[in-house]
Motif scaffolding. Structure first.
Motif, PDB file in Angstrom:
ATOM      1  N   GLU A   1      17.217  34.235  25.798  1.00 25.42           N
ATOM      2  CA  GLU A   1      16.810  34.955  27.008  1.00 25.42           C
ATOM      3  C   GLU A   1      17.776  34.688  28.157  1.00 25.42           C
ATOM      4  O   GLU A   1      18.157  35.598  28.894  1.00 25.42           O
ATOM      5  CB  GLU A   1      15.384  34.568  27.398  1.00 25.42           C
ATOM      6  N   LYS A   2      18.189  33.429  28.303  1.00 24.77           N
ATOM      7  CA  LYS A   2      19.144  33.060  29.347  1.00 24.77           C
ATOM      8  C   LYS A   2      20.474  33.782  29.130  1.00 24.77           C
ATOM      9  O   LYS A   2      21.087  34.296  30.073  1.00 24.77           O
ATOM     10  CB  LYS A   2      19.351  31.541  29.313  1.00 24.77           C
ATOM     11  N   ASN A   3      20.909  33.847  27.891  1.00 27.91           N
ATOM     12  CA  ASN A   3      22.165  34.521  27.575  1.00 27.91           C
ATOM     13  C   ASN A   3      22.066  36.028  27.781  1.00 27.91           C
ATOM     14  O   ASN A   3      23.028  36.661  28.226  1.00 27.91           O
ATOM     15  CB  ASN A   3      22.599  34.202  26.148  1.00 27.91           C
ATOM     16  N   GLN A   4      20.911  36.601  27.473  1.00 24.03           N
ATOM     17  CA  GLN A   4      20.728  38.036  27.694  1.00 24.03           C
ATOM     18  C   GLN A   4      20.813  38.358  29.186  1.00 24.03           C
ATOM     19  O   GLN A   4      21.457  39.322  29.585  1.00 24.03           O
ATOM     20  CB  GLN A   4      19.384  38.507  27.133  1.00 24.03           C
ATOM     21  N   GLU A   5      20.180  37.553  30.017  1.00 22.02           N
ATOM     22  CA  GLU A   5      20.247  37.748  31.468  1.00 22.02           C
ATOM     23  C   GLU A   5      21.681  37.641  31.966  1.00 22.02           C
ATOM     24  O   GLU A   5      22.117  38.429  32.807  1.00 22.02           O
ATOM     25  CB  GLU A   5      19.371  36.731  32.182  1.00 22.02           C
ATOM     26  N   ALA A   6      22.421  36.662  31.447  1.00 19.55           N
ATOM     27  CA  ALA A   6      23.815  36.478  31.855  1.00 19.55           C
ATOM     28  C   ALA A   6      24.659  37.684  31.441  1.00 19.55           C
ATOM     29  O   ALA A   6      25.495  38.158  32.217  1.00 19.55           O
ATOM     30  CB  ALA A   6      24.384  35.194  31.242  1.00 19.55           C
TER      31      ALA A   6
ATOM     32  N   GLU B   1      31.876  46.378  29.749  1.00 19.02           N
ATOM     33  CA  GLU B   1      32.091  47.707  29.175  1.00 19.02           C
ATOM     34  C   GLU B   1      33.329  48.377  29.747  1.00 19.02           C
ATOM     35  O   GLU B   1      33.991  49.134  29.049  1.00 19.02           O
ATOM     36  CB  GLU B   1      30.843  48.561  29.370  1.00 19.02           C
ATOM     37  N   ALA B   2      33.671  48.069  30.968  1.00 20.90           N
ATOM     38  CA  ALA B   2      34.872  48.647  31.578  1.00 20.90           C
ATOM     39  C   ALA B   2      36.149  47.981  31.072  1.00 20.90           C
ATOM     40  O   ALA B   2      37.180  48.635  30.921  1.00 20.90           O
ATOM     41  CB  ALA B   2      34.799  48.521  33.104  1.00 20.90           C
ATOM     42  N   GLU B   3      36.078  46.691  30.782  1.00 18.56           N
ATOM     43  CA  GLU B   3      37.296  45.930  30.471  1.00 18.56           C
ATOM     44  C   GLU B   3      37.415  45.462  29.022  1.00 18.56           C
ATOM     45  O   GLU B   3      38.516  45.121  28.582  1.00 18.56           O
ATOM     46  CB  GLU B   3      37.371  44.703  31.386  1.00 18.56           C
ATOM     47  N   HIS B   4      36.300  45.409  28.290  1.00 15.62           N
ATOM     48  CA  HIS B   4      36.328  44.777  26.963  1.00 15.62           C
ATOM     49  C   HIS B   4      35.572  45.574  25.903  1.00 15.62           C
ATOM     50  O   HIS B   4      34.994  44.991  24.976  1.00 15.62           O
ATOM     51  CB  HIS B   4      35.760  43.360  27.050  1.00 15.62           C
ATOM     52  N   TRP B   5      35.575  46.890  26.011  1.00 20.13           N
ATOM     53  CA  TRP B   5      34.835  47.746  25.077  1.00 20.13           C
ATOM     54  C   TRP B   5      35.215  47.415  23.634  1.00 20.13           C
ATOM     55  O   TRP B   5      36.392  47.295  23.292  1.00 20.13           O
ATOM     56  CB  TRP B   5      35.131  49.209  25.361  1.00 20.13           C
ATOM     57  N   GLY B   6      34.209  47.244  22.770  1.00 16.02           N
ATOM     58  CA  GLY B   6      34.457  47.010  21.354  1.00 16.02           C
ATOM     59  C   GLY B   6      34.692  45.564  20.984  1.00 16.02           C
ATOM     60  O   GLY B   6      34.845  45.240  19.809  1.00 16.02           O
ATOM     61  N   ARG B   7      34.717  44.681  21.962  1.00 12.74           N
ATOM     62  CA  ARG B   7      34.940  43.261  21.682  1.00 12.74           C
ATOM     63  C   ARG B   7      33.608  42.527  21.609  1.00 12.74           C
ATOM     64  O   ARG B   7      32.551  43.098  21.853  1.00 12.74           O
ATOM     65  CB  ARG B   7      35.851  42.669  22.758  1.00 12.74           C
ATOM     66  N   THR B   8      33.639  41.250  21.272  1.00 13.07           N
ATOM     67  CA  THR B   8      32.439  40.431  21.120  1.00 13.07           C
ATOM     68  C   THR B   8      32.445  39.324  22.158  1.00 13.07           C
ATOM     69  O   THR B   8      33.425  38.587  22.286  1.00 13.07           O
ATOM     70  CB  THR B   8      32.382  39.818  19.712  1.00 13.07           C
ATOM     71  N   VAL B   9      31.328  39.197  22.873  1.00  9.82           N
ATOM     72  CA  VAL B   9      31.185  38.186  23.908  1.00  9.82           C
ATOM     73  C   VAL B   9      30.328  37.040  23.363  1.00  9.82           C
ATOM     74  O   VAL B   9      29.242  37.267  22.848  1.00  9.82           O
ATOM     75  CB  VAL B   9      30.523  38.784  25.171  1.00  9.82           C
ATOM     76  N   LEU B  10      30.840  35.830  23.483  1.00 15.00           N
ATOM     77  CA  LEU B  10      30.126  34.618  23.091  1.00 15.00           C
ATOM     78  C   LEU B  10      29.513  34.012  24.347  1.00 15.00           C
ATOM     79  O   LEU B  10      30.221  33.772  25.332  1.00 15.00           O
ATOM     80  CB  LEU B  10      31.092  33.628  22.434  1.00 15.00           C
ATOM     81  N   LEU B  11      28.193  33.789  24.314  1.00 16.14           N
ATOM     82  CA  LEU B  11      27.491  33.196  25.455  1.00 16.14           C
ATOM     83  C   LEU B  11      26.765  31.932  25.028  1.00 16.14           C
ATOM     84  O   LEU B  11      26.265  31.839  23.902  1.00 16.14           O
ATOM     85  CB  LEU B  11      26.470  34.180  26.029  1.00 16.14           C
ATOM     86  N   HIS B  12      26.706  30.979  25.952  1.00 11.47           N
ATOM     87  CA  HIS B  12      25.984  29.730  25.720  1.00 11.47           C
ATOM     88  C   HIS B  12      25.463  29.240  27.062  1.00 11.47           C
ATOM     89  O   HIS B  12      26.186  29.257  28.062  1.00 11.47           O
ATOM     90  CB  HIS B  12      26.913  28.681  25.103  1.00 11.47           C
TER      91      HIS B  12
END
Length: 86
Positions: A11-16, A25-36
């Motif tokens: 939930e914390k990562n979704q909010e972030a 979406e403007a700068e990194h379309w199609g890439r994968t973001v890792l959150l912690h």
């Protein structure tokens, strides 16, 4: 059912991610973001690399992946059902 600490992490990562979604979406379309822990850790071209690094650095249930430009499947719960890679 997933432990409360896993749900809290996701939930914390979704909010972030929601806070930076437009920029991603403007700068990194199609890439994968890792959150912690509610923070963007890194952005990867390959989702397998993001998953492997997330597992190595944080362990299952302690990170989430967001695929820029795609709707999330279920807040990253899919990572919990995948077996660790050798």
């Amino acid at each position: 059912m997933h432990p409360p600490e896993v749900i809290a992490e996701l939930e914390k990562n979704q909010e972030a991610y929601d806070a930076v979604k437009d920029q991603m979406e403007a700068e990194h379309w199609g890439r994968t973001v890792l959150l912690h822990d509610g923070n963007v850790v890194a952005i990867y071209n390959d989702e397998g690399d993001a998953y492997d690094i997330g597992c190595e650095k944080f362990g299952l249930g302690r990170f989430s992946l967001h695929y820029v430009g795609r709707q999330p499947v279920d807040l990253g719960f899919h990572a919990l059902s995948l077996s660790p890679r050798d």
